[in-house]
Enzyme design. Structure first.
Site, PDB file in Angstrom:
ATOM      1  N   SER A  11      -0.407  -3.297  15.473  1.00 52.13           N
ATOM      2  CA  SER A  11       0.614  -3.224  14.242  1.00 52.13           C
ATOM      3  C   SER A  11       1.083  -1.647  14.202  1.00 52.13           C
ATOM      4  O   SER A  11       0.406  -0.778  15.030  1.00 52.13           O
ATOM      5  CB  SER A  11      -0.235  -3.331  13.044  1.00 52.13           C
ATOM      6  OG  SER A  11      -1.224  -2.389  12.641  1.00 52.13           O
ATOM      7  N   LYS A  37     -12.574   2.316   7.629  1.00 51.52           N
ATOM      8  CA  LYS A  37     -12.773   1.174   6.579  1.00 51.52           C
ATOM      9  C   LYS A  37     -12.894  -0.111   6.905  1.00 51.52           C
ATOM     10  O   LYS A  37     -13.625  -1.174   6.465  1.00 51.52           O
ATOM     11  CB  LYS A  37     -11.712   1.295   5.457  1.00 51.52           C
ATOM     12  CG  LYS A  37     -10.345   0.654   5.478  1.00 51.52           C
ATOM     13  CD  LYS A  37      -9.783   0.739   4.411  1.00 51.52           C
ATOM     14  CE  LYS A  37      -8.231   0.470   4.561  1.00 51.52           C
ATOM     15  NZ  LYS A  37      -8.200  -1.105   4.978  1.00 51.52           N
ATOM     16  N   ASP A  38     -12.510  -0.591   8.371  1.00 56.56           N
ATOM     17  CA  ASP A  38     -12.546  -1.863   9.069  1.00 56.56           C
ATOM     18  C   ASP A  38     -13.745  -1.888   9.786  1.00 56.56           C
ATOM     19  O   ASP A  38     -14.096  -3.120  10.147  1.00 56.56           O
ATOM     20  CB  ASP A  38     -11.411  -1.977   9.741  1.00 56.56           C
ATOM     21  CG  ASP A  38     -10.158  -2.220   8.986  1.00 56.56           C
ATOM     22  OD1 ASP A  38     -10.023  -2.656   7.979  1.00 56.56           O
ATOM     23  OD2 ASP A  38      -9.074  -2.303   9.604  1.00 56.56           O
ATOM     24  N   THR A  46      -3.105  -8.355  -2.670  1.00 55.20           N
ATOM     25  CA  THR A  46      -4.041  -7.702  -1.908  1.00 55.20           C
ATOM     26  C   THR A  46      -5.031  -8.838  -1.412  1.00 55.20           C
ATOM     27  O   THR A  46      -5.095  -9.914  -1.878  1.00 55.20           O
ATOM     28  CB  THR A  46      -4.845  -6.958  -2.998  1.00 55.20           C
ATOM     29  OG1 THR A  46      -6.090  -6.322  -2.279  1.00 55.20           O
ATOM     30  CG2 THR A  46      -5.269  -7.708  -4.160  1.00 55.20           C
ATOM     31  N   ARG A  55     -12.920  -6.239  -2.904  1.00 53.15           N
ATOM     32  CA  ARG A  55     -13.322  -5.016  -3.749  1.00 53.15           C
ATOM     33  C   ARG A  55     -12.168  -4.805  -4.863  1.00 53.15           C
ATOM     34  O   ARG A  55     -12.367  -4.547  -5.934  1.00 53.15           O
ATOM     35  CB  ARG A  55     -13.447  -3.513  -2.887  1.00 53.15           C
ATOM     36  CG  ARG A  55     -13.645  -2.530  -3.789  1.00 53.15           C
ATOM     37  CD  ARG A  55     -13.376  -1.280  -2.695  1.00 53.15           C
ATOM     38  NE  ARG A  55     -12.330  -0.853  -2.208  1.00 53.15           N
ATOM     39  CZ  ARG A  55     -11.038  -0.260  -2.711  1.00 53.15           C
ATOM     40  NH1 ARG A  55     -11.277   0.048  -3.841  1.00 53.15           N
ATOM     41  NH2 ARG A  55     -10.306  -0.313  -1.845  1.00 53.15           N
ATOM     42  N   ARG A  56     -11.164  -4.742  -4.407  1.00 48.52           N
ATOM     43  CA  ARG A  56      -9.782  -4.485  -5.229  1.00 48.52           C
ATOM     44  C   ARG A  56      -9.812  -5.820  -6.454  1.00 48.52           C
ATOM     45  O   ARG A  56      -9.352  -5.357  -7.378  1.00 48.52           O
ATOM     46  CB  ARG A  56      -8.456  -4.290  -4.641  1.00 48.52           C
ATOM     47  CG  ARG A  56      -8.490  -3.063  -3.681  1.00 48.52           C
ATOM     48  CD  ARG A  56      -7.305  -2.987  -2.877  1.00 48.52           C
ATOM     49  NE  ARG A  56      -7.243  -1.681  -2.285  1.00 48.52           N
ATOM     50  CZ  ARG A  56      -7.024  -1.558  -0.847  1.00 48.52           C
ATOM     51  NH1 ARG A  56      -6.705  -2.424  -0.017  1.00 48.52           N
ATOM     52  NH2 ARG A  56      -6.916  -0.351  -0.331  1.00 48.52           N
ATOM     53  N   ARG A 102      -1.896 -11.322   3.200  1.00 43.70           N
ATOM     54  CA  ARG A 102      -2.578 -10.651   4.712  1.00 43.70           C
ATOM     55  C   ARG A 102      -1.293 -10.309   5.548  1.00 43.70           C
ATOM     56  O   ARG A 102      -0.168 -10.555   5.308  1.00 43.70           O
ATOM     57  CB  ARG A 102      -3.316 -11.456   5.188  1.00 43.70           C
ATOM     58  CG  ARG A 102      -4.404 -11.914   4.496  1.00 43.70           C
ATOM     59  CD  ARG A 102      -5.972 -11.653   4.814  1.00 43.70           C
ATOM     60  NE  ARG A 102      -5.875 -11.236   6.464  1.00 43.70           N
ATOM     61  CZ  ARG A 102      -6.090 -11.822   7.289  1.00 43.70           C
ATOM     62  NH1 ARG A 102      -6.562 -13.159   7.355  1.00 43.70           N
ATOM     63  NH2 ARG A 102      -6.287 -11.369   8.417  1.00 43.70           N
ATOM     64  N   ASN A 130       0.397  -7.255   8.483  1.00 44.61           N
ATOM     65  CA  ASN A 130       0.453  -5.792   8.550  1.00 44.61           C
ATOM     66  C   ASN A 130       1.330  -5.676   7.411  1.00 44.61           C
ATOM     67  O   ASN A 130       1.948  -6.314   6.686  1.00 44.61           O
ATOM     68  CB  ASN A 130       1.150  -5.451  10.033  1.00 44.61           C
ATOM     69  CG  ASN A 130       2.562  -5.970  10.180  1.00 44.61           C
ATOM     70  OD1 ASN A 130       3.237  -6.060   9.074  1.00 44.61           O
ATOM     71  ND2 ASN A 130       2.832  -6.457  11.387  1.00 44.61           N
ATOM     72  N   GLN A 159       4.400  -3.984   6.969  1.00 47.15           N
ATOM     73  CA  GLN A 159       5.427  -4.433   6.943  1.00 47.15           C
ATOM     74  C   GLN A 159       5.757  -6.135   6.346  1.00 47.15           C
ATOM     75  O   GLN A 159       6.379  -6.280   5.536  1.00 47.15           O
ATOM     76  CB  GLN A 159       6.281  -4.404   8.273  1.00 47.15           C
ATOM     77  CG  GLN A 159       6.211  -2.918   8.650  1.00 47.15           C
ATOM     78  CD  GLN A 159       4.950  -2.214   8.995  1.00 47.15           C
ATOM     79  OE1 GLN A 159       4.071  -2.591   9.325  1.00 47.15           O
ATOM     80  NE2 GLN A 159       5.284  -0.809   8.992  1.00 47.15           N
ATOM     81  N   ARG A 175       3.447  -7.567   4.448  1.00 44.97           N
ATOM     82  CA  ARG A 175       3.123  -7.562   3.204  1.00 44.97           C
ATOM     83  C   ARG A 175       4.408  -7.335   2.412  1.00 44.97           C
ATOM     84  O   ARG A 175       4.458  -7.806   1.210  1.00 44.97           O
ATOM     85  CB  ARG A 175       1.862  -6.907   2.955  1.00 44.97           C
ATOM     86  CG  ARG A 175       0.608  -7.015   3.551  1.00 44.97           C
ATOM     87  CD  ARG A 175      -0.503  -6.150   3.364  1.00 44.97           C
ATOM     88  NE  ARG A 175      -1.416  -6.498   4.155  1.00 44.97           N
ATOM     89  CZ  ARG A 175      -2.836  -6.169   3.867  1.00 44.97           C
ATOM     90  NH1 ARG A 175      -2.983  -5.802   2.852  1.00 44.97           N
ATOM     91  NH2 ARG A 175      -3.891  -6.329   4.748  1.00 44.97           N
ATOM     92  N   CYS A 231     -16.146  -6.343   5.299  1.00 49.74           N
ATOM     93  CA  CYS A 231     -14.888  -6.374   4.540  1.00 49.74           C
ATOM     94  C   CYS A 231     -14.943  -7.176   3.241  1.00 49.74           C
ATOM     95  O   CYS A 231     -14.097  -7.127   2.294  1.00 49.74           O
ATOM     96  CB  CYS A 231     -13.801  -6.875   5.513  1.00 49.74           C
ATOM     97  SG  CYS A 231     -13.599  -5.936   7.056  1.00 49.74           S
TER      98      CYS A 231
END
Length: 309
Positions: free
Chosen positions: A12, A80-81, A122, A126-127, A144, A146, A148, A150, A239
């Protein structure tokens, strides 16, 4: 002739930004580089939520396969991944300097606000859980792909705005579309948000490993992320688990704020602990102990039970 470092990355635009950033740091240290693009399961399966695919290694498995057989020397990931426990034989040797950690709202509509009834895109539990807790009137839709992809889905009418990490939006030069920067006390980020992690096989030549670490590791970021990841490790969070943590360093004092929120948003535990910067892992473990004692263990067990159904 300088040594050649083969950098493994997802394909990506954001992943490539990270790879080029690491490449630049390595070149400054006099190392030669080559970028190798690798497709991961997380990139291939876009019609299913990450929680349903399984959180372990969704974006890392294929890169680790190539680290193991020597086709690449390092793998570059969003920190974070990265799962909290790496598979046997792998280690993280560097964390790059951290970008601003906030979550942000990204939209063409400047009037979008969490105070209004909006639909946000999203793919983060978590969000979603945090929104349910603080802003139950806000609706969410799974999105979901990349960055661009989204944005294209948002423009096609799937949602009013996207809820993203500032780091990704900024690195892709979407600053003009950021309509709100969210409060870190409410939207405490995912562990490692804003930094790039460099993973290697433990079999990699130790001299080369040391050169790469010296070139790429940002000491303050590393201390902060080691505390956050130690917290995550105790919770065995991937995740798909709505846990959060953010460490800060000030005059030798490490402060770690973190917690967990239930999937329905009804319960949210957030605790702050402080300690010596020389023992970041100990601080992460202390936070986990306090979160568990405050009811976090019950919430975590309920989440795992729900996700495993």
């Amino acid at each position: 002739m300088s040594e050649l470092v083969k950098i493994g990355t997802r394909g990506s635009k954001l992943a490539l930004w990270q790879a080029y950033h690491v490449e630049e740091l390595l070149k400054k240290a006099g190392l030669q580089t080559e970028i190798v693009i690798i497709d991961t399961k997380g990139d291939q399966i876009l019609d299913v939520s990450i929680a349903k695919i399984g959180s372990k290694g969704v974006f890392t498995q294929e890169l680790e396969d190539q680290l193991l057989d020597g086709r690449i020397d390092i793998a570059v990931h969003s920190a974070k991944d990265m799962q909290s426990n790496l598979p046997e034989g792998f280690e993280i040797i560097a964390f790059t300097e951290r970008e601003k950690e906030n979550d942000v709202l990204v939209s063409h509509d400047k009037s979008v606000s969490l105070k209004k009834e909006v639909v946000l895109g999203t793919s983060s539990t978590r969000r979603v859980s945090t929104l349910k807790h603080f802003y139950p009137h806000v609706k969410t839709v799974e999105v979901r792909g990349n960055l661009q992809t989204r944005i294209r889905k948002m423009e096609e009418g799937l949602c009013d705005a996207l809820l993203l990490a500032y780091a990704g939006a900024h690195r892709m030069e979407y600053d003009h579309m950021i309509v709100a920067e969210l409060d870190l006390n409410e939207f405490t980020p995912a562990v490692g948000q804003g930094s790039v992690a460099i993973e290697v096989s433990k079999k990699l030549d130790s001299e080369l490993k040391a050169k790469i670490a010296d070139a790429c590791n940002h000491q303050e970021t590393s201390l902060r992320l080691r505390a956050e990841r130690a917290y995550l490790r105790v919770l065995e969070g991937g995740c798909s688990i709505p846990v959060f943590a953010l460490a800060s360093l000030n005059e030798g004092q490490l402060t770690l704020k973190g917690g967990i929120v239930s999937l329905d948003g009804n319960e949210r535990i957030s605790i702050v602990v402080e300690g010596d910067f020389r023992e970041p892992e100990k601080l992460g473990q202390e936070l986990a102990k306090e979160v568990f004692a405050a009811g976090g263990k019950v919430i975590l067990d309920q989440i795992k039970q729900t996700l495993n159904k």
